[in-house]
Design an enzyme around this catalytic site. Structure first.
Site, mmCIF file in Angstrom:
data_model
loop_
_atom_site.group_PDB
_atom_site.id
_atom_site.type_symbol
_atom_site.label_atom_id
_atom_site.label_comp_id
_atom_site.label_asym_id
_atom_site.label_seq_id
_atom_site.Cartn_x
_atom_site.Cartn_y
_atom_site.Cartn_z
ATOM 1 N N ASP A 1 -12.806 53.559 14.845
ATOM 2 C CA ASP A 1 -13.596 52.661 15.692
ATOM 3 C C ASP A 1 -15.034 53.157 15.769
ATOM 4 O O ASP A 1 -15.284 54.330 16.039
ATOM 5 C CB ASP A 1 -13.011 52.602 17.108
ATOM 6 C CG ASP A 1 -11.659 51.932 17.155
ATOM 7 O OD1 ASP A 1 -11.359 51.158 16.226
ATOM 8 O OD2 ASP A 1 -10.905 52.175 18.119
ATOM 9 N N GLY B 1 -7.482 51.801 15.536
ATOM 10 C CA GLY B 1 -6.636 50.953 14.700
ATOM 11 C C GLY B 1 -5.401 50.580 15.491
ATOM 12 O O GLY B 1 -4.782 51.433 16.146
ATOM 13 N N ASN C 1 -3.000 53.235 17.356
ATOM 14 C CA ASN C 1 -2.995 53.262 18.825
ATOM 15 C C ASN C 1 -1.584 53.100 19.377
ATOM 16 O O ASN C 1 -1.173 53.817 20.295
ATOM 17 C CB ASN C 1 -3.869 52.134 19.380
ATOM 18 C CG ASN C 1 -5.336 52.276 19.027
ATOM 19 O OD1 ASN C 1 -5.796 53.351 18.673
ATOM 20 N ND2 ASN C 1 -6.067 51.178 19.111
ATOM 21 N N ASN D 1 -1.799 38.080 23.972
ATOM 22 C CA ASN D 1 -2.597 37.851 25.170
ATOM 23 C C ASN D 1 -2.788 36.338 25.308
ATOM 24 O O ASN D 1 -2.213 35.557 24.532
ATOM 25 C CB ASN D 1 -3.926 38.621 25.131
ATOM 26 C CG ASN D 1 -4.829 38.198 23.977
ATOM 27 O OD1 ASN D 1 -4.705 37.117 23.413
ATOM 28 N ND2 ASN D 1 -5.762 39.067 23.616
ATOM 29 N N ALA E 1 -5.316 42.306 34.370
ATOM 30 C CA ALA E 1 -5.002 42.876 35.683
ATOM 31 C C ALA E 1 -3.914 42.100 36.417
ATOM 32 O O ALA E 1 -3.252 42.644 37.314
ATOM 33 C CB ALA E 1 -6.270 42.924 36.536
ATOM 34 N N ALA F 1 -7.871 49.130 23.309
ATOM 35 C CA ALA F 1 -6.529 49.729 23.219
ATOM 36 C C ALA F 1 -5.641 49.448 24.424
ATOM 37 O O ALA F 1 -4.520 49.960 24.488
ATOM 38 C CB ALA F 1 -6.591 51.240 22.971
ATOM 39 N N ASP G 1 -2.718 47.696 22.982
ATOM 40 C CA ASP G 1 -1.964 48.614 22.125
ATOM 41 C C ASP G 1 -1.164 49.609 22.953
ATOM 42 O O ASP G 1 -0.008 49.922 22.630
ATOM 43 C CB ASP G 1 -2.920 49.371 21.198
ATOM 44 C CG ASP G 1 -3.674 48.436 20.268
ATOM 45 O OD1 ASP G 1 -3.147 47.351 19.969
ATOM 46 O OD2 ASP G 1 -4.791 48.797 19.847
ATOM 47 N N ASN H 1 2.763 47.985 31.988
ATOM 48 C CA ASN H 1 1.582 47.550 32.750
ATOM 49 C C ASN H 1 0.817 48.746 33.294
ATOM 50 O O ASN H 1 -0.418 48.768 33.292
ATOM 51 C CB ASN H 1 2.006 46.647 33.916
ATOM 52 C CG ASN H 1 2.372 45.245 33.480
ATOM 53 O OD1 ASN H 1 2.082 44.827 32.365
ATOM 54 N ND2 ASN H 1 3.022 44.500 34.368
ATOM 55 N N LYS I 1 -10.200 54.790 30.957
ATOM 56 C CA LYS I 1 -10.845 55.823 30.144
ATOM 57 C C LYS I 1 -11.510 55.181 28.940
ATOM 58 O O LYS I 1 -11.074 54.124 28.471
ATOM 59 C CB LYS I 1 -9.809 56.850 29.657
ATOM 60 C CG LYS I 1 -9.147 57.659 30.759
ATOM 61 C CD LYS I 1 -8.140 58.632 30.152
ATOM 62 C CE LYS I 1 -7.396 59.421 31.217
ATOM 63 N NZ LYS I 1 -6.378 60.325 30.612
#
Length: 302
Positions: A2, A28, A32, A173, A212, A238, A241, A265, A274
């Site tokens: 990345d 990737g 991940n 998603n 969320a 990520a 992932d 979750n 992070k």
């Protein structure tokens, strides 16, 4: 690998902006997901391809250090290691362009030769950053052996009904669910409608990730919203992932699907707190501690 740029906002067409920071970060989608599962305690073997270049050597070393079996990752003599160009805005949202490179060299014929490796798995996880014919073949092989399949349909594209009918857990998603179902998904209600269309195509469980808000599970038994964990997002790279890797680890360890989704979750919530892809993926004690504190807080409030 990345290539990450941080900026207040993404530029408009023809516009040049000054960014705040740049970093190279191992990533990737497959890597991940593999690392996410391994850090949570799963035994992971990875099938893939990197280039014969600096990025490829670095990726192999990083994945090996995570305890992942790398003997089935090939090294291309002609194609470069895959890269992703990532722009992260101030609010943590991201825009990503992937150049698959060596990933695309792994063919349907190659994966057929690795059928004995797939046969040994308790579960396989795939995404769509590879050659689609190879991915279809991998799904068919696993399905033929009765091995559960998690397919994370990203980057989004339309898929054949035959392939979808062999998928145990489909994890789009909202955008990806809409593309697969041929409709706009912009709410929990429309997410359920899209999931129902995908169930009709033969998918066993559709799990729509809602950020969320959590995840929406839709299967033959009904519909269930599994709430998320609100956190301040540093970046969302990520997040999906980490969710998929955690879901895989939990299912292999014998957890119920609802338990696995709640845990996944939590892993996704920790990952967005992070920076980076692989650097953001949590270890099992972090996740257990996070869930415990959330549960303790709820008890105190009640």
């Amino acid at each position: 690998m990345d290539m990450v740029v941080r900026t207040n906002r993404a530029p408009n067409a023809g516009e040049t902006l000054m960014g705040q920071a740049f970093a190279l970060s191992p990533g990737g989608k497959g890597a991940n997901q593999a690392v996410a599962a391994a850090r949570l305690g799963a035994e992971v073997s990875m099938i893939g391809s990197v280039g014969k270049d600096t990025f490829g050597s670095e990726m192999l070393e990083i994945i090996k250090q995570e305890g992942i079996h790398i003997e089935h990752i090939s090294v291309s003599e002609t194609e470069a290691t895959g890269v992703a160009s990532i722009v992260i805005e101030e609010d943590g949202e991201n825009r990503i362009i992937v150049v698959s490179g060596a990933n695309m060299e792994l063919s349907a014929e190659d994966i057929q030769m690795l059928a004995p490796v797939i046969q040994q798995a308790k579960l396989i996880v795939l995404q769509l950053e590879m050659d689609l014919a190879m991915t279809e073949q991998a799904v068919a092989i696993a399905h033929g052996y009765g091995i559960p399949i998690i397919l994370n349909p990203a980057p989004a594209r339309r898929l054949k009904d035959e392939m979808l009918s062999q998928v145990t857990y489909l994890t789009p998603n909202e955008t990806e669910a809409g593309i697969l179902a041929g409709m706009t998904v912009d709410s929990i209600e429309t997410a359920e409608q899209a999931a129902r269309i995908l169930l009709q195509k033969g998918v066993k469980n559709v799990i729509v990730t809602l950020g969320a808000k959590g995840t929406l599970l839709v299967n033959a038994e009904g519909t269930k919203l599994v709430p998320g964990f609100p956190v301040k997002a540093i970046d969302t790279v990520a997040a999906g992932d980490s969710f998929n890797g955690a879901l895989a680890q939990q299912l292999v360890s014998g957890k119920s699907l609802e338990e696995a989704l709640r845990f996944a979750n939590a892993v996704g919530a920790l990952a967005v707190g992070k920076a980076g892809a692989i650097p953001s993926l949590p270890y099992l004690p972090e996740v257990e501690n996070f869930i415990k504190h959330v549960s303790d807080d709820k008890e105190l409030k009640s």
